[in-house]
Design an enzyme around this catalytic site. Structure first.
Site, PDB file in Angstrom:
ATOM      1  N   GLY A  41       0.817  -1.213   0.000  1.00  0.00           N
ATOM      2  CA  GLY A  41       0.000   0.000   0.000  1.00  0.00           C
ATOM      3  C   GLY A  41       0.846   1.255   0.000  1.00  0.00           C
ATOM      4  N   SER A  84       1.280   3.402  -3.403  1.00  0.00           N
ATOM      5  CA  SER A  84       0.767   4.368  -4.379  1.00  0.00           C
ATOM      6  C   SER A  84      -0.601   4.905  -3.997  1.00  0.00           C
ATOM      7  CB  SER A  84       0.642   3.723  -5.760  1.00  0.00           C
ATOM      8  OG  SER A  84       1.894   3.371  -6.256  1.00  0.00           O
ATOM      9  N   SER A  93      -0.990  -4.474  -6.091  1.00  0.00           N
ATOM     10  CA  SER A  93      -0.961  -5.784  -6.739  1.00  0.00           C
ATOM     11  C   SER A  93      -1.019  -6.865  -5.683  1.00  0.00           C
ATOM     12  CB  SER A  93       0.274  -5.930  -7.627  1.00  0.00           C
ATOM     13  OG  SER A  93       1.418  -5.582  -6.922  1.00  0.00           O
ATOM     14  N   GLU A 116      13.352  -3.687  -4.195  1.00  0.00           N
ATOM     15  CA  GLU A 116      12.738  -3.998  -5.492  1.00  0.00           C
ATOM     16  C   GLU A 116      13.827  -4.328  -6.499  1.00  0.00           C
ATOM     17  OE1 GLU A 116       9.820  -1.400  -7.116  1.00  0.00           O
ATOM     18  OE2 GLU A 116       8.363  -1.838  -5.554  1.00  0.00           O
TER      19      GLU A 116
END
Lengths: 401, 377, 401, 377
Positions: C144, C146, C178, C262
Site C-alpha cells: 500500500g 501508491s 498488486s 525492489e
C-alpha cells in the site's frame, strides 16, 4: 485569377500548359545531360559539383533565357522585378522543370531570404538598388546569423556593429554560413547596442562579402569532404548605413521576418526529387534481382510510402496557405528523418561494395554515399529533429512550455 | 511508378461541413461511451443507424444516384469513416456501405443493384460480405470455405465463413463461394433456411464479427460465377482505404486523449506534458496522424479517379494507417500510465481496435509486399 | 564458501547438483502438467489462473515439501527462518526448478519486500512474530504505497495515520495494489504528522487486510479482463503500534529500504521464461512453415538475440553484486521494451486468427493475447520506460538533473 | 536452442588489468588522433605495433603457447579489440592476429603454423587474409576471384581479391583460392613475384583495404585443398565476434563523447544534457552499448568453449553490434549538432567506421538470417 488558383484546377492546368510550352521552346536540349538536376534538392550534392555544372555553356544559355523571360525570382512582386506568382504557380513551374529534367534558375538566399526581407522591410531606395542585382545574378548572398556559441539561440549573438560616420563597422565571428564558397554578399545580424537587453540592440545589414572587406572566410569541411559551409572571422567589415534594413536596433524584428521566410519551403520539388531517387534505388534492386527478397521488398515499399505521403503533404501545403505554419516543422521532420533512414538502407543495399569509394584525391564519394553522409546534416540544420518535435508539441498541440 | 501530380487535393468546404455535422451527432448520440456499451453486450441501435442515414445522409454517399445514392466517392466516405473511427462506432457502416455496396457495384449485376442498393443507400437494408478465407484472411485467390452448386435454376450454398462483420444485424448477406467456374458472388437474405449466424468473441469488442454457416441455403448469383476474384480485388482496395480512414480517426482521437491527459495529469509538481519525453511522443503521434491523413487523401482520390497508382495507394494506406493507429493507441496508453491499461479507460478500446484492424483485410507486411508488386518489384 | 561462490565455478556447480537432486526426489511428477510454470514470470498470466493452479493437490504437496525442506524464502538469514543463500544460489535453484518444469514456492511481497524490510529495520520481537507466518504462507502481503495522485511521487501521499492508544488508525485511499486479490496482510505508508515537511511525518506499518479491518477493496479490471490490481478505500483500519516498522515518523527511510529491495530482481529466471516463450513462438513458426519467410526469420533472430542478451545481463548481474544498481534500470527497460515488441510480433504471426478470442464469459484470451495486453503494463509499472531512461542518464551517465 | 547457463561469466581481474594498461598505452601512443593522421595518409607506425606486441603482449594473446603465444582465447582478445575500437586503431590487429592466425589454426597445417604463428604472436610477422568474394563479401561458398594450379610440386595463383585488410603492410598473405579439389588456403610472402597490392579508397579511412592481384605468383598450400570453406567458416565466426568487440569499443566511445559534449555544450542557458530528449538518446545508447557487451561476452566465451550455441552467438553478435555502433555514432553526431558532421570532429570517423564495419564479414540482415538457420528455423 492566380490568387484564387487551386492546385489542380482548370486555371492551374492552363498555367501548367503555358509554362511547359515555354520550357520546351527554351531549354537547351543538352542541358539535361550536364547534371542530374532531378535530385539537386536532396541533401547530398556538393556545392562545388553544382557550381561546376552551372558553368556549362548550356546552363549559361538557359540562365540567360530565364532571366530574359522573367522566370527568375518569380514569387517576387512585379514591382520588385518578379512575376508576382503564388506558390501554386511556382510549384507547377518546378514540376514542369523537373519533368523536363532541367533546373530552375534560383538565386538561393538572395531570392528566398534577402529579397523578400527587403521587399517587406526595406525602403524604396533599397529595393531599387539591391533587388535587381539579385535577379541578374550579380549579387550572390550568404547568411550571417549563427555564431559558435549561439546556434539555435540567436538572441545572444556577440558580433559587434559600430557606427562610424555613415558606415557600419562589423567585428566578430559567424559560423555555419552556407553558400559562402560562392557568395559575394552577406546579410548579417550584429549587436549595435551592447547595453540593450538581449534581443534588442541588434541590427540587420547587408554587406560586401570577401577578404577585401574584412571577412576572413574559412571553409568548414564536412564529413563528406565537401565545403558547403564556412566560418568567418570578421574584422572591421564596412557597409554604408544605407545597407541597414529596417533601421539600427531593429535587427531582431527584421530577422524574425527573414526566419519566417524559411517557411517558404520547397517540399513540392523536394518530394519529386525523392521520388526520382526512389526510382533509381528501385532500378538498382531490379537489376540485381534483389526485388525477389521479401526483406528488400518491405524496405522499398516503406520508402515509396514515405515519398507518396511527402508528395501529398506538399499538395496539402499548396492547397492551404493559411494552415501551413502548423505543418512546416512536421514536414521538415518527416523528410529529414525519412532521408536519414532511406539513405542508410540505400547504401546497405550495396553491401560490402558500399565500403569503397571512387579513387581520387579529396575523398570523392558515390552519390549514394554522399546522400548517406549529407542526410545526417539535415536532421540538424534549420532546427534539429528535437527542436522540431518541441515546436510541434508546443505550438501545434498546445502542450505547456 | 509516377505519383500523379495533377489531382486537386484540398478537402472541399462541403467535406468540412459534413465532418462537423457528423461529429456533433456522434458526440451526442454515438460516442465511444455507446461503443463501450455495445462492446459489453448492448444491441445494435438501429435508431441511431437510421438517423445517420436520414439526418446525415452518410449511407448513400458513395452509391450512384441512379441507385438512390448521392454519387460521391471514397473521398467523401473517408470523412465519414474517420469520424466513425474517432468514436469506435460499432454499427455496420464498413460492412454494409463499404463492403456490401462495393461488392454489388463491382459485380455489375444490374438486377441485384436495383434491388439492393437503394435500401443500402437509405440505411434500410443492412448488407454484409462474407469473403474471408478459412483462416480469416481476406485474400484474392485464397481458400474459401463455401461451395455453391446450381440446382433447379438457382444456387445452393454449403460451408462456412468466418470474420464476417456485423452479420447478426445484416438484412442481406453477400457470400463469396466456389463454383465449378471459379468463385462467384452470391446473395441471400437474413433468415434464409439453412443459414445460421453466430457471433465470435473478438479481441476488439467494439466491432462484431460472426461465423456464418450455410447448409443448403438457397442464394442468387450476383454477376457471373468465376468473376468473384475480380470483384473481391476491387472490394479489397476500397476496403483497405476505408479502413485506413477509420484507423486515421482512431489514431487522431488517441492523440487528442493523450494531449488532454498530459495537460492535466501532474507528477513531481508539473503537468506531465511539460516533460520533453511526453512532448516528443506526442509530436511523433502527430506526424503519424498527419501522414495517415495524407495517405488516405491520396488513396481515396486515386481510387475515385481510377489513376494508375490507385492500387499502390490502397496498399500503402492500409499498411501505413495500421502501424500509425497502433503506435498512437500504444503511446496514448503509455502516456496515461497505470490508468491507461485499465478496463475503464477508453484508450484500451482504441488499442484493441488498432491491433484488430491491423489484421482485417490483410496485415501491414502483406500490404507492403503487395505494394512492392504494384510498383513493379 | 557460498559468500565467495561465483556463478559457474566448482562450488556453484556442486550446489547445483545438490539442489537438483533434491528437486528430483521431491517434485511431484504430475505437478509439471498443472500449469506452464516455465513462463509464469512473464507478464501475461492472470493472478486468478495462478491462484487456481496453486490449489491443485500436487502443488499443495510440493509446497508442503518445500516448506519442510527449508526451501522457502531461502535468501533470508538463517536466524529469520531462511537459508542465508546468496543470489547466485537462488538463481541456480530457480534454474534447476525451471529445468524441471516446477515452480519455486515464493511468498511474493512478503518474501521480497516485507520480510527483508523487517529483517533490516524491525525489532527482534517483530522478526519473531511477523516472519514465520510469511514462510508458512499464513500471511500473504500486498503493498500500500501508491495513491491516485501520487504514483511515482511518493513523498506527497495523503493517507492519514492517527495514533489512538496503542493502535494506529489509518484512513485514506491506495491504488495499484498488486496481489490484493489474494492478500490478508498489507504493508503501507501513511502520514502520521501532517505538519511535518513532505517526506517527513510518514510511518510504515503492517496491518490485517480486508473488509473486516476497514479496507474496502475494489479490484481494478485491466484491459486483459484480469483483476491483478486493486484500489482500497481505507476507513479506520487499525493495527497495533507494535506493527509499526522503524518507529513513528520514520516511514520515508523504511520505505526507501523497501524500494531498494525492489532491485532484488528476478532477471535470471525471467530470462529463462522469455527463452521458453521464444521456443514456443519458434515452434509455431516451424509448424506453420513460415520459417521459410525471410521477414519472419529476421524477426525471430532479433527475438532470440534479445533473450540471449538478457540471459547474459542476468549472469553479469549475478557475477557483480556491487555494480548492479547501475544496471537495474537498464535491464528493466530492456526486457519490458523487448516484451512489448515481441508480444506484438507474436500476435501478428497469428494474422486475422489473432483477432478472435476463445469463447466464454469475462473476456478470456489466448496466452499470446494475454502477453500482448500485459506487456503494455510492464513499460509502466515499477517506473515507466521514461523514468528508467531518466535514471540511466542521471545516475549512471551523470547528466545534469 | 538452449542458452548455456553454466559458463562463468565475469571478466577476470586480469582482463581489467590488461584493459587498463592498454587504454593507458593507446591514449598516449595510438589515440584517435593518430587514427586520423593514418586516415589522412600517415604510414603504418610499426614501432607502435611492436610496442603493442612487446610491452602489452596483445598479439600473442590468442595463439597457443606451443606456437609462441599466450594460449588464451577470444574472451581475452575481445578486451583488446574493444580498446582498439575505442581509438579506431588503424594497425593490422584484425588482419594479422584475428584473421591470419585463425586461418592458420583452422587449416591445421603444422609446418605452416610453426613457420608463421610465432612471428605473428611476436608481432614481427604481419599476416592478412584474402578471402572476400569478387563482390567484397566474405561468404562461405561464395564466388572467389583467385585460381590455384599445381605446377612443379608447388602452386601458382592467378586472379584478384578485393577487401583485403592491411595488405600493404602485411609480410605474409594468406589467400583463399579455387583448386580442382575445391577451395584451399595458400600462403605467400609479401613481395613475391607476380603479387601486387594496391590500396583501395574506403568510406572508412581509418582501416585500410587493398586489392591484391596475382599473376602466376608461387604459393604454398596450407592444409588440404578443398578444405578452404571449412577454414573460412571457422575464421568467419571468430572474425564476427572480434569485429563485434571492436564495434562495442567504438559504440562505447561514442557514448562517452556524446555525454561529455552534452555536459558542456550550452544552449538556451542550460547544458543540453539537461534536456530530456538528449538524456533519453544517451540512455538508449547506454543500453545499446551494454547489450553489445553482453553479446560479445556471450559469444567469445561460447566460441572459446565450443558450446552448441557458438555459431548462433557469433551471428547474433555481429548483427547486434553493427546496429548498436551505427546507432551510437549517429546519435553522438546528432547530439553534437553542426560540429558533429564536420571533418574535424572525431565523431564522423566513428560514424564512417560504424557503417563500414557493419558490412565487413556480412551485414546484419545476413547474420540474422544465418542466426535463424542456426536456431533450426
Amino acid at each position: 485569377m492566380t490568387d484564387t488558383m487551386q492546385y489542380g484546377d482548370d486555371a492551374a492546368e492552363e498555367f501548367r500548359g503555358s509554362v511547359r510550352e515555354w520550357i520546351t521552346e527554351n531549354a537547351p536540349p543538352e542541358l539535361t545531360g550536364v547534371f542530374d538536376w532531378r535530385t539537386r534538392e536532396i541533401p547530398g550534392y556538393r556545392v562545388e559539383q553544382i557550381v561546376e555544372a552551372k558553368r556549362h555553356p548550356a546552363h549559361v544559355e538557359w540562365e540567360r533565357r530565364c532571366v530574359e523571360g522573367g522566370f527568375v525570382c518569380p514569387l517576387w512582386p512585379v514591382a520588385a522585378g518578379g512575376r508576382g506568382w503564388n506558390r501554386v504557380q511556382k510549384a507547377i513551374f518546378e514540376e514542369e522543370l523537373h519533368a523536363a529534367g532541367v533546373p530552375r534558375i534560383d538565386r538561393g538566399m538572395g531570392e528566398f531570404l534577402v529579397g523578400p526581407t527587403i521587399v517587406a522591410r526595406g525602403t524604396a531606395e533599397q529595393q531599387a538598388r539591391l533587388l535587381p542585382p539579385i535577379i541578374s545574378g550579380q549579387h550572390r548572398y550568404c547568411q550571417g546569423f549563427s555564431e559558435p556559441e549561439y546556434g539555435s539561440d540567436l538572441a545572444g549573438l556577440q558580433t559587434r556593429g559600430a557606427v562610424d560616420g555613415d558606415e557600419l563597422v562589423v567585428t566578430g565571428q559567424k559560423i555555419w554560413t552556407s553558400g559562402a564558397v560562392d557568395a559575394n554578399m552577406i546579410f548579417l545580424l550584429c549587436r549595435t547596442d551592447p547595453a540593450a537587453a538581449k534581443h534588442r540592440g541588434l541590427t540587420f545589414a547587408v554587406a560586401e562579402f570577401g577578404p577585401h572587406n574584412g571577412f576572413d572566410v574559412r571553409p568548414i569541411r564536412q564529413m563528406s569532404g565537401a565545403y558547403d559551409f564556412a566560418e568567418e572571422f570578421i574584422s572591421g567589415a564596412r557597409t554604408p548605413l544605407s545597407n541597414v534594413i529596417g533601421g539600427l536596433g531593429e535587427g531582431w524584428s527584421v530577422a524574425m521576418t527573414t526566419l519566417g521566410l524559411e517557411r517558404d519551403f520547397n517540399l513540392p520539388t523536394l518530394s519529386l526529387d525523392f521520388l526520382h531517387e526512389f526510382g533509381r534505388m528501385a532500378d538498382r534492386v531490379r537489376e540485381s534481382g534483389r526485388n525477389s527478397d521479401p526483406v528488400v521488398r518491405q524496405t522499398l515499399a516503406r520508402a515509396w510510402s514515405h515519398v507518396a505521403i511527402m508528395r501529398m503533404f506538399a499538395k496539402r501545403l499548396l492547397a492551404d496557405e493559411e494552415g501551413t505554419a502548423d505543418m512546416v516543422s512536421s514536414t521538415k521532420l518527416f523528410w529529414s528523418e525519412y532521408h536519414r533512414w532511406v539513405s542508410t538502407e540505400d547504401l546497405d543495399l550495396d553491401g560490402a561494395a558500399g565500403m569503397l569509394r571512387p579513387a581520387g584525391d579529396g575523398y570523392p564519394t558515390t552519390p549514394i554515399q554522399d546522400s548517406f553522409l549529407a542526410a545526417r546534416a539535415a536532421t540538424i540544420y534549420a532546427g534539429t529533429s528535437q527542436i522540431q518535435r518541441n515546436i510541434i508539441a508546443e505550438r501545434v498541440l498546445g502542450l505547456p512550455r | 511508378m509516377p505519383i500523379d501530380t495533377r489531382a486537386p487535393l484540398l478537402a472541399a468546404p462541403e467535406h468540412e461541413d459534413l465532418r462537423r455535422a457528423l461529429r456533433r451527432f456522434l458526440t451526442s448520440a454515438a460516442s465511444v461511451t455507446r461503443a463501450r456499451a455495445h462492446a459489453e453486450g448492448e444491441e445494435f441501435d438501429r435508431a441511431v443507424w437510421l438517423r445517420l442515414a436520414d439526418e446525415l445522409g452518410v449511407t448513400g454517399l458513395g452509391i450512384p444516384e441512379e441507385f438512390g445514392g448521392v454519387g460521391f466517392g471514397l473521398t467523401e466516405q473517408a470523412v465519414v469513416l474517420e469520424e466513425l473511427g474517432r468514436e469506435l462506432y460499432g454499427g455496420p457502416y464498413l460492412a454494409s456501405v463499404v463492403l456490401g455496396a462495393a461488392a454489388l457495384l463491382a459485380a455489375g449485376d444490374r438486377a441485384a443493384q436495383e434491388k439492393l442498393l437503394p435500401g443500402i443507400a437509405a440505411g434500410e437494408t443492412v448488407a454484409t460480405l462474407a469473403a474471408a478465407g478459412v483462416d480469416g484472411e481476406w485474400r484474392v485467390g485464397g481458400p474459401t470455405g463455401v461451395v455453391a452448386r446450381e440446382r433447379e435454376g438457382g444456387w445452393v450454398l454449403d460451408g462456412s465463413c468466418t470474420h464476417v462483420p456485423d452479420a447478426t444485424v445484416a438484412d442481406v448477406l453477400l457470400v463469396l463461394a466456389d463454383t465449378e467456374q471459379g468463385r462467384g458472388l452470391f446473395v441471400l437474405p437474413a433468415g434464409s433456411p439453412g443459414l445460421s449466424v453466430a457471433d465470435l468473441s473478438a479481441l476488439d469488442q467494439t466491432r462484431r464479427f460472426s461465423r456464418v454457416e450455410l447448409r443448403g441455403a438457397a442464394a442468387e448469383c450476383a454477376g457471373t460465377p468465376g468473376d468473384g476474384d475480380r470483384v473481391l480485388a476491387a472490394v479489397l482496395d476500397r476496403a483497405a482505404v476505408a479502413l485506413g480512414a477509420e484507423q486515421l480517426g482512431g489514431a487522431a482521437r488517441c492523440l487528442e486523449l493523450a494531449v488532454e491527459y498530459a495537460k492535466v495529469r501532474h507528477q513531481f509538481g508539473e503537468p506531465i506534458g511539460r516533460f520533453q519525453a511526453i512532448k516528443h511522443l506526442c509530436a511523433d503521434m502527430y506526424l503519424a496522424v498527419e501522414s495517415s491523413r495524407s495517405a488516405v487523401m491520396f488513396a481515396s482520390r486515386a481510387l475515385d479517379e481510377e489513376t494508375a497508382e490507385a492500387g499502390a495507394a490502397a496498399s500503402l494506406t492500409k499498411a501505413w494507417c495500421s502501424d500509425a493507429f497502433l503506435q498512437c493507441a500504444g503511446d496514448a496508453m503509455q502516456i496515461h500510465g497505470g490508468i491507461g491499461y485499465t478496463w475503464e479507460c477508453d484508450v484500451q478500446l482504441y488499442f484493441k481496435r488498432a491491433q484488430s484492424s491491423k489484421h482485417l483485410f490483410g496485415g501491414p507486411a502483406h500490404h507492403r509486399d503487395t505494394l512492392a508488386a504494384r510498383l513493379g518489384l
